[in-house]
Write a protein that holds these residues in place. Structure first.
Motif, mmCIF file in Angstrom:
data_model
loop_
_atom_site.group_PDB
_atom_site.id
_atom_site.type_symbol
_atom_site.label_atom_id
_atom_site.label_comp_id
_atom_site.label_asym_id
_atom_site.label_seq_id
_atom_site.Cartn_x
_atom_site.Cartn_y
_atom_site.Cartn_z
ATOM 1 N N ALA A 44 39.533 53.173 33.186
ATOM 2 C CA ALA A 44 40.224 53.106 34.476
ATOM 3 C C ALA A 44 40.868 51.737 34.611
ATOM 4 N N PRO A 45 41.732 51.544 35.609
ATOM 5 C CA PRO A 45 42.285 50.203 35.844
ATOM 6 C C PRO A 45 41.178 49.215 36.194
ATOM 7 N N LEU A 46 41.326 47.974 35.756
ATOM 8 C CA LEU A 46 40.343 46.923 36.038
ATOM 9 C C LEU A 46 40.587 46.388 37.450
ATOM 10 N N ASP A 47 40.035 47.087 38.438
ATOM 11 C CA ASP A 47 40.227 46.688 39.829
ATOM 12 C C ASP A 47 38.957 46.046 40.379
ATOM 13 N N MET A 48 37.946 46.862 40.709
ATOM 14 C CA MET A 48 36.621 46.418 41.169
ATOM 15 C C MET A 48 36.612 45.816 42.573
ATOM 16 N N ARG A 49 37.686 45.948 43.332
ATOM 17 C CA ARG A 49 37.666 45.442 44.702
ATOM 18 C C ARG A 49 36.986 46.439 45.627
ATOM 19 N N MET A 50 36.051 45.967 46.426
ATOM 20 C CA MET A 50 35.449 46.813 47.443
ATOM 21 C C MET A 50 36.440 47.086 48.575
ATOM 22 N N ASP A 51 37.224 46.080 48.904
ATOM 23 C CA ASP A 51 38.308 46.243 49.870
ATOM 24 C C ASP A 51 39.608 46.259 49.089
ATOM 25 N N PRO B 223 42.196 39.417 44.788
ATOM 26 C CA PRO B 223 42.465 39.595 43.363
ATOM 27 C C PRO B 223 41.593 40.690 42.751
ATOM 28 N N THR B 224 42.093 41.317 41.710
ATOM 29 C CA THR B 224 41.356 42.348 40.985
ATOM 30 C C THR B 224 40.589 41.718 39.824
ATOM 31 N N ALA B 225 39.765 42.531 39.174
ATOM 32 C CA ALA B 225 39.071 42.060 37.975
ATOM 33 C C ALA B 225 40.069 41.685 36.891
ATOM 34 N N ALA B 226 41.161 42.428 36.796
ATOM 35 C CA ALA B 226 42.198 42.095 35.814
ATOM 36 C C ALA B 226 42.794 40.714 36.092
ATOM 37 N N ASP B 227 42.961 40.387 37.376
ATOM 38 C CA ASP B 227 43.482 39.064 37.741
ATOM 39 C C ASP B 227 42.519 37.962 37.314
ATOM 40 N N VAL B 228 41.228 38.187 37.521
ATOM 41 C CA VAL B 228 40.221 37.203 37.106
ATOM 42 C C VAL B 228 40.282 36.987 35.601
ATOM 43 N N LEU B 229 40.332 38.065 34.844
ATOM 44 C CA LEU B 229 40.354 37.965 33.389
ATOM 45 C C LEU B 229 41.635 37.305 32.881
ATOM 46 N N ALA C 58 36.440 35.550 23.550
ATOM 47 C CA ALA C 58 37.161 36.742 23.101
ATOM 48 C C ALA C 58 38.194 37.188 24.137
ATOM 49 N N ILE C 59 37.869 37.056 25.415
ATOM 50 C CA ILE C 59 38.814 37.423 26.476
ATOM 51 C C ILE C 59 40.056 36.542 26.403
ATOM 52 N N VAL C 60 39.857 35.246 26.284
ATOM 53 C CA VAL C 60 40.987 34.319 26.217
ATOM 54 C C VAL C 60 41.833 34.586 24.977
ATOM 55 N N ARG C 61 41.184 34.860 23.860
ATOM 56 C CA ARG C 61 41.911 35.152 22.625
ATOM 57 C C ARG C 61 42.719 36.451 22.766
ATOM 58 N N GLU C 62 42.110 37.472 23.375
ATOM 59 C CA GLU C 62 42.760 38.772 23.515
ATOM 60 C C GLU C 62 43.961 38.701 24.450
ATOM 61 N N ARG C 63 43.803 37.992 25.561
ATOM 62 C CA ARG C 63 44.870 37.973 26.566
ATOM 63 C C ARG C 63 46.087 37.163 26.105
ATOM 64 N N ALA C 64 45.918 36.360 25.091
ATOM 65 C CA ALA C 64 47.051 35.599 24.568
ATOM 66 C C ALA C 64 48.130 36.512 24.012
ATOM 67 N N THR C 65 47.723 37.706 23.574
ATOM 68 C CA THR C 65 48.694 38.664 23.039
ATOM 69 C C THR C 65 48.901 39.862 23.960
ATOM 70 N N SER C 66 47.854 40.245 24.682
ATOM 71 C CA SER C 66 47.968 41.410 25.559
ATOM 72 C C SER C 66 46.938 41.314 26.682
ATOM 73 N N PRO C 67 47.370 41.212 27.953
ATOM 74 C CA PRO C 67 46.429 41.103 29.075
ATOM 75 C C PRO C 67 45.517 42.327 29.160
ATOM 76 N N LEU C 68 44.278 42.093 29.512
ATOM 77 C CA LEU C 68 43.325 43.188 29.701
ATOM 78 C C LEU C 68 43.597 43.855 31.051
ATOM 79 N N SER C 69 43.836 45.154 31.037
ATOM 80 C CA SER C 69 44.146 45.856 32.280
ATOM 81 C C SER C 69 43.304 47.107 32.486
ATOM 82 N N ARG C 70 42.516 47.520 31.481
ATOM 83 C CA ARG C 70 41.731 48.757 31.567
ATOM 84 C C ARG C 70 40.263 48.466 31.284
ATOM 85 N N THR C 71 39.392 49.224 31.940
ATOM 86 C CA THR C 71 37.957 49.040 31.718
ATOM 87 C C THR C 71 37.582 49.344 30.275
#
Length: 344
Positions: A142-149, A154-160, A187-200
């Protein structure tokens, strides 16, 4: 804060389907038992600080016919479902779009001087876990959201995408108690350098690759702690709870009771400390007589934290990690111990 009154429907009408079928309240009977002495007072008001789909509130309204419940939730979808479920109770229920650290502001706006009962059922709700598109679950993509409201923040994707490696490791280590936090953050920083994480699903795969194979064999799903940490960070849950506990205690009338259900150690520790402060003498130990202003203002109603028994676990697997604590207000909080975010 937005008030949402339940529709005026005769109290004998059946509850709306939907929410009741999707949520089994944790330790419901025990919560009612602990709240009962306070809710028997004439004109009693209870604040359900984490309304969710309204399971605890519905039980309170049915068990105590004279009680009014004010339900708070930051999740607009939960408020909508709970409002439908609780419509048969008419103006005995009022739903409000608010975070629970706003409890006294809500009571003031509604003209309620104090509450006889306060209930907090912390953590992520059944609704949020079950709605795949909300992004709380590591079990389905699913989309990396995780906001209760979902209306703000910001979403979880924004944090990452925006936190640096050190800050990501801090979040994972502090809020998820993840011992491989540095490896996952790297690993997150390395991955997002080429493609942002947007899905769970992408995050689950990354976490699984970052944790040694031997460590993946124990402790449940390897992404569980990472998802918990991100959810807490996105929703500022511990910050809100730190503010909410003293606010909720201050909202209690003398003789009122507060019941809190926590599901992870960081939350439970905060509840334990807040209750322990209120239940302790605040005077220096060498004083021959303890002044009234230093006497305890809370009485612990439970011995430590209560857990779910075998019957509760069989009925509701989500109760596995619950820790329940309750306290009763004995007297007003002394001025020197007030730590709330707003003036009394």
């Amino acid at each position: 804060m937005t008030e949402r009154d339940a529709s005026q429907v005769p109290e004998g009408a059946p509850a709306a389907p939907g929410a009741a079928d999707r949520h089994v309240p944790v330790l419901l009977d025990r919560c009612l038992e602990l709240l009962a002495p306070a809710l028997s007072a004439d004109g009693a008001v209870m604040v359900d600080c984490t309304l969710g789909m309204g399971g605890h509130t519905e039980a309170v309204l049915r068990r105590f016919p004279a009680v009014r419940v004010i339900g708070l939730d930051r999740d607009t979808q939960a408020l909508e479902l709970a409002g439908e479920r609780l419509a048969p109770f008419g103006d005995r229920f009022t739903g409000v779009h608010a975070v629970y650290d706003e409890i006294r502001d809500v009571l003031a706006e509604l003209g309620v001087p104090a509450a006889q009962g306060v209930l907090m059922d912390l953590g992520v709700s059944s609704l949020q876990l079950d709605e795949v598109e909300r992004g709380f679950s590591y079990a389905k993509d699913a989309p990396l959201d995780m906001r209760m409201d979902t209306t703000s923040g910001p979403t979880a994707a924004d944090v990452l995408a925006t936190y640096d490696e050190r800050e990501l490791a801090r979040v994972l280590r502090t809020y998820g108690e993840e011992r491989f936090a540095p490896r996952i953050a790297r690993a997150i920083v390395r991955e997002r350098a080429t493609s942002p994480l947007s899905r769970t699903g992408e995050l689950v795969d990354l976490v699984r690759r970052s944790i040694p194979a031997a460590a993946r064999q124990t402790g449940g799903h390897p992404a569980k702690r990472t998802f918990q940490a991100l959810r807490i960070e996105v929703n500022r849950e511990l910050e809100a709870l730190e503010n909410a506990l003293p606010e909720a205690i201050e909202a209690l009338a003398v003789g009122g009771r507060i019941v809190v259900e926590a599901y992870q150690s960081l939350e439970d520790r905060m509840v334990k400390q807040a209750f322990a402060q209120g239940a302790s003498v605040s005077a220096p130990p060498d004083l021959p007589v303890v002044p009234e202003t230093h006497q305890p203002y809370l009485r612990l109603v439970t011995r430590g934290a209560e857990e779910a028994d075998a019957a509760e676990l069989a009925r509701n697997p989500r109760s596995q990690s619950v820790r329940l604590r309750a306290a009763e207000r004995l007297r007003p909080t002394p001025d020197h111990l007030r730590t709330t975010r707003r003036a009394a």
